[in-house]
Design a protein around this motif. Structure first.
Motif, PDB file in Angstrom:
ATOM      1  N   LEU A 115      10.536  -0.055  -2.363  1.00  0.00           N
ATOM      2  CA  LEU A 115      10.609   1.294  -2.932  1.00  0.00           C
ATOM      3  C   LEU A 115      11.648   1.351  -4.051  1.00  0.00           C
ATOM      4  CD1 LEU A 115      10.365   3.368   0.365  1.00  0.00           C
ATOM      5  CD2 LEU A 115       8.658   3.293  -1.452  1.00  0.00           C
ATOM      6  N   LYS A 116      12.792   0.702  -3.843  1.00  0.00           N
ATOM      7  CA  LYS A 116      13.821   0.660  -4.896  1.00  0.00           C
ATOM      8  C   LYS A 116      13.289  -0.054  -6.133  1.00  0.00           C
ATOM      9  CE  LYS A 116      17.727   0.564  -1.657  1.00  0.00           C
ATOM     10  NZ  LYS A 116      18.842  -0.274  -1.139  1.00  0.00           N
ATOM     11  N   TYR A 117      12.600  -1.180  -5.911  1.00  0.00           N
ATOM     12  CA  TYR A 117      12.035  -1.932  -7.039  1.00  0.00           C
ATOM     13  C   TYR A 117      11.034  -1.081  -7.813  1.00  0.00           C
ATOM     14  CZ  TYR A 117       8.948  -5.144  -9.511  1.00  0.00           C
ATOM     15  OH  TYR A 117       8.185  -5.750 -10.476  1.00  0.00           O
ATOM     16  N   CYS A 118      10.180  -0.363  -7.106  1.00  0.00           N
ATOM     17  CA  CYS A 118       9.162   0.458  -7.756  1.00  0.00           C
ATOM     18  C   CYS A 118       9.808   1.546  -8.612  1.00  0.00           C
ATOM     19  CB  CYS A 118       8.244   1.071  -6.706  1.00  0.00           C
ATOM     20  SG  CYS A 118       6.804   1.933  -7.382  1.00  0.00           S
ATOM     21  N   LEU A 119      10.866   2.171  -8.097  1.00  0.00           N
ATOM     22  CA  LEU A 119      11.560   3.216  -8.849  1.00  0.00           C
ATOM     23  C   LEU A 119      12.202   2.651 -10.108  1.00  0.00           C
ATOM     24  CD1 LEU A 119      13.225   5.108  -5.864  1.00  0.00           C
ATOM     25  CD2 LEU A 119      11.487   6.036  -7.396  1.00  0.00           C
ATOM     26  N   ILE A 120      12.864   1.496  -9.988  1.00  0.00           N
ATOM     27  CA  ILE A 120      13.534   0.894 -11.147  1.00  0.00           C
ATOM     28  C   ILE A 120      12.507   0.429 -12.177  1.00  0.00           C
ATOM     29  CG2 ILE A 120      14.981  -1.027 -11.915  1.00  0.00           C
ATOM     30  CD1 ILE A 120      16.393  -0.855  -9.190  1.00  0.00           C
ATOM     31  N   LYS A 121      11.431  -0.210 -11.715  1.00  0.00           N
ATOM     32  CA  LYS A 121      10.405  -0.689 -12.638  1.00  0.00           C
ATOM     33  C   LYS A 121       9.776   0.475 -13.396  1.00  0.00           C
ATOM     34  CE  LYS A 121       6.032  -3.183 -12.916  1.00  0.00           C
ATOM     35  NZ  LYS A 121       4.976  -3.916 -12.176  1.00  0.00           N
ATOM     36  N   ASN A 122       9.442   1.560 -12.688  1.00  0.00           N
ATOM     37  CA  ASN A 122       8.822   2.705 -13.339  1.00  0.00           C
ATOM     38  C   ASN A 122       9.763   3.312 -14.369  1.00  0.00           C
ATOM     39  OD1 ASN A 122       8.054   5.830 -13.373  1.00  0.00           O
ATOM     40  ND2 ASN A 122       6.251   4.651 -12.767  1.00  0.00           N
ATOM     41  N   THR A 125       0.267  10.243 -13.353  1.00  0.00           N
ATOM     42  CA  THR A 125       1.060  10.323 -14.580  1.00  0.00           C
ATOM     43  C   THR A 125       2.488  10.796 -14.356  1.00  0.00           C
ATOM     44  OG1 THR A 125       0.282  12.572 -14.997  1.00  0.00           O
ATOM     45  CG2 THR A 125      -0.997  10.765 -15.975  1.00  0.00           C
ATOM     46  N   GLY A 126       2.811  11.248 -13.161  1.00  0.00           N
ATOM     47  CA  GLY A 126       4.139  11.785 -12.911  1.00  0.00           C
ATOM     48  C   GLY A 126       5.177  10.713 -12.656  1.00  0.00           C
ATOM     49  N   PHE A 127       6.433  11.113 -12.739  1.00  0.00           N
ATOM     50  CA  PHE A 127       7.513  10.198 -12.403  1.00  0.00           C
ATOM     51  C   PHE A 127       7.645  10.099 -10.883  1.00  0.00           C
ATOM     52  CE2 PHE A 127       8.686  11.121 -16.741  1.00  0.00           C
ATOM     53  CZ  PHE A 127       9.176   9.903 -17.190  1.00  0.00           C
ATOM     54  N   PRO A 128       7.972   8.937 -10.363  1.00  0.00           N
ATOM     55  CA  PRO A 128       8.087   8.775  -8.909  1.00  0.00           C
ATOM     56  C   PRO A 128       9.365   9.411  -8.388  1.00  0.00           C
ATOM     57  CG  PRO A 128       8.751   6.764 -10.003  1.00  0.00           C
ATOM     58  CD  PRO A 128       8.244   7.682 -11.082  1.00  0.00           C
ATOM     59  N   GLU A 129       9.297   9.859  -7.155  1.00  0.00           N
ATOM     60  CA  GLU A 129      10.464  10.436  -6.507  1.00  0.00           C
ATOM     61  C   GLU A 129      10.313  10.267  -5.006  1.00  0.00           C
ATOM     62  OE1 GLU A 129      13.131  14.507  -6.762  1.00  0.00           O
ATOM     63  OE2 GLU A 129      11.015  14.555  -7.333  1.00  0.00           O
ATOM     64  N   TYR A 130      11.370   9.767  -4.368  1.00  0.00           N
ATOM     65  CA  TYR A 130      11.328   9.546  -2.923  1.00  0.00           C
ATOM     66  C   TYR A 130      11.836  10.776  -2.195  1.00  0.00           C
ATOM     67  CZ  TYR A 130      12.014   7.586   1.690  1.00  0.00           C
ATOM     68  OH  TYR A 130      11.950   7.373   3.044  1.00  0.00           O
ATOM     69  N   SER A 131      11.082  11.237  -1.212  1.00  0.00           N
ATOM     70  CA  SER A 131      11.492  12.368  -0.379  1.00  0.00           C
ATOM     71  C   SER A 131      12.161  11.846   0.893  1.00  0.00           C
ATOM     72  CB  SER A 131      10.288  13.225   0.004  1.00  0.00           C
ATOM     73  OG  SER A 131       9.702  13.787  -1.150  1.00  0.00           O
ATOM     74  N   SER A 132      13.268  12.440   1.241  1.00  0.00           N
ATOM     75  CA  SER A 132      14.042  11.993   2.390  1.00  0.00           C
ATOM     76  C   SER A 132      13.177  11.892   3.645  1.00  0.00           C
ATOM     77  CB  SER A 132      15.196  12.965   2.633  1.00  0.00           C
ATOM     78  OG  SER A 132      15.941  12.588   3.770  1.00  0.00           O
ATOM     79  N   GLU A 184       0.806  -1.221   0.000  1.00  0.00           N
ATOM     80  CA  GLU A 184       0.000   0.000   0.000  1.00  0.00           C
ATOM     81  C   GLU A 184       0.841   1.275   0.000  1.00  0.00           C
ATOM     82  OE1 GLU A 184      -3.062   1.051  -0.842  1.00  0.00           O
ATOM     83  OE2 GLU A 184      -4.171   0.358   0.946  1.00  0.00           O
ATOM     84  N   PHE A 185       2.101   1.187   0.399  1.00  0.00           N
ATOM     85  CA  PHE A 185       2.849   2.396   0.734  1.00  0.00           C
ATOM     86  C   PHE A 185       3.700   2.960  -0.395  1.00  0.00           C
ATOM     87  CE2 PHE A 185       2.173  -0.117   4.568  1.00  0.00           C
ATOM     88  CZ  PHE A 185       1.493   0.802   5.338  1.00  0.00           C
ATOM     89  N   GLN A 186       4.001   2.182  -1.410  1.00  0.00           N
ATOM     90  CA  GLN A 186       4.896   2.671  -2.457  1.00  0.00           C
ATOM     91  C   GLN A 186       4.305   3.858  -3.209  1.00  0.00           C
ATOM     92  OE1 GLN A 186       6.162  -0.978  -4.707  1.00  0.00           O
ATOM     93  NE2 GLN A 186       5.202  -1.905  -2.927  1.00  0.00           N
ATOM     94  N   ILE A 187       3.030   3.769  -3.559  1.00  0.00           N
ATOM     95  CA  ILE A 187       2.408   4.833  -4.352  1.00  0.00           C
ATOM     96  C   ILE A 187       2.295   6.135  -3.568  1.00  0.00           C
ATOM     97  CG2 ILE A 187       0.232   5.527  -5.438  1.00  0.00           C
ATOM     98  CD1 ILE A 187       0.064   2.696  -6.582  1.00  0.00           C
ATOM     99  N   PRO A 188       1.760   6.152  -2.329  1.00  0.00           N
ATOM    100  CA  PRO A 188       1.712   7.435  -1.613  1.00  0.00           C
ATOM    101  C   PRO A 188       3.084   7.997  -1.273  1.00  0.00           C
ATOM    102  CG  PRO A 188       0.942   5.636  -0.205  1.00  0.00           C
ATOM    103  CD  PRO A 188       1.047   5.095  -1.591  1.00  0.00           C
ATOM    104  N   LEU A 189       4.095   7.147  -1.151  1.00  0.00           N
ATOM    105  CA  LEU A 189       5.432   7.639  -0.834  1.00  0.00           C
ATOM    106  C   LEU A 189       6.160   8.181  -2.064  1.00  0.00           C
ATOM    107  CD1 LEU A 189       6.715   4.945   1.687  1.00  0.00           C
ATOM    108  CD2 LEU A 189       6.401   7.381   2.161  1.00  0.00           C
ATOM    109  N   LEU A 190       5.847   7.672  -3.241  1.00  0.00           N
ATOM    110  CA  LEU A 190       6.640   8.005  -4.427  1.00  0.00           C
ATOM    111  C   LEU A 190       5.935   8.884  -5.441  1.00  0.00           C
ATOM    112  CD1 LEU A 190       8.329   4.538  -5.134  1.00  0.00           C
ATOM    113  CD2 LEU A 190       9.291   6.486  -3.905  1.00  0.00           C
ATOM    114  N   PHE A 191       4.609   8.783  -5.546  1.00  0.00           N
ATOM    115  CA  PHE A 191       3.907   9.429  -6.655  1.00  0.00           C
ATOM    116  C   PHE A 191       3.107  10.643  -6.189  1.00  0.00           C
ATOM    117  CE2 PHE A 191       4.711   5.175  -8.118  1.00  0.00           C
ATOM    118  CZ  PHE A 191       4.985   5.325  -9.473  1.00  0.00           C
TER     119      PHE A 191
END
Length: 208
Positions: A185-192, A149-156, A138-145
């Motif tokens: 989270l790393k997997y989600c960033l690489i896959k996207n 339609t935007g590119f994911p980005e992790y905030s410190s 459940e947490f990858q999308i609210p943490l990254l997106f």
């Protein structure tokens, strides 16, 4: 419309919050806990729905990892870091560790475009993604997106802040769940990156 029929589920007054502040992530943690509590009550009262919410698709599997590996290798760029991470995901048996967690109902797409805020009250406006899965998914999308339609980005420290919000509602990630969050989270960033930059040829290589 020309390409099909579209239905408006509901109109909700409010705003979409795209800020990346610690307090926003804490609010998200509290909201996720409330969403899960509501879904738990619904499934308990309507157990006949469980088969309809179940899916056999696996967001993370060795075949997914291999497909991304081939995308990166065949693209003929220097992908040393993402390839190293994929090797670690396989070596650490992340896919099977996720599958070993208990299933429960999750929303599955809590990106910020699907959450409308009216002061401190939130409404979820997109619910067709509800499914039986693992809580950590459940947490990858609210943490990254910030949107669909935007590119994911992790905030410190955002995972830390979101976890604090969960704890404020009396629920924390287990040690096993928390240990999987970084790899997921790393997997989600690489896959996207692979899907958008390589498969769809959007030429956003700076996102690497």
């Amino acid at each position: 419309l020309e390409d099909g029929s579209y239905w408006l589920e509901e109109f909700v007054h409010g705003r979409v919050d795209r800020n990346k502040t610690p307090e926003f992530y804490r609010q998200m943690g509290r909201l996720i806990k409330k969403v899960h509590d509501s879904l738990d009550k619904f499934v308990e009262a309507n157990p006949y729905c469980i088969p309809h919410l179940s899916t056999e698709s696996r967001h993370l599997s060795e075949s997914n990892l291999l497909a991304i590996w081939l995308d990166l290798v065949n693209h003929r760029r220097d992908y040393g870091l993402p390839l190293k991470i994929i090797r670690e995901l396989i070596a650490d048996d992340v896919s099977n560790r996720v599958q070993a967690l208990p299933k429960r109902a999750i929303h599955g797409d809590l990106n910020r475009s699907n959450i409308v805020w009216n002061e401190q009250n939130a409404r979820i406006i997109d619910n067709e993604t509800i499914k039986m899965s693992r809580k950590v998914m459940e947490f990858q999308i609210p943490l990254l997106f910030t949107g669909s339609t935007g590119f994911p980005e992790y905030s410190s420290r955002s995972l830390e802040y979101l976890s604090e919000g969960l704890a404020l509602e009396g629920k924390s990630l287990t040690e096993g769940e928390f240990s999987l969050m970084g790899p997921l989270l790393k997997y989600c960033l690489i896959k996207n990156y692979a899907v958008k930059n390589i498969r769809r040829s959007l030429d956003q290589s700076e996102r690497l």
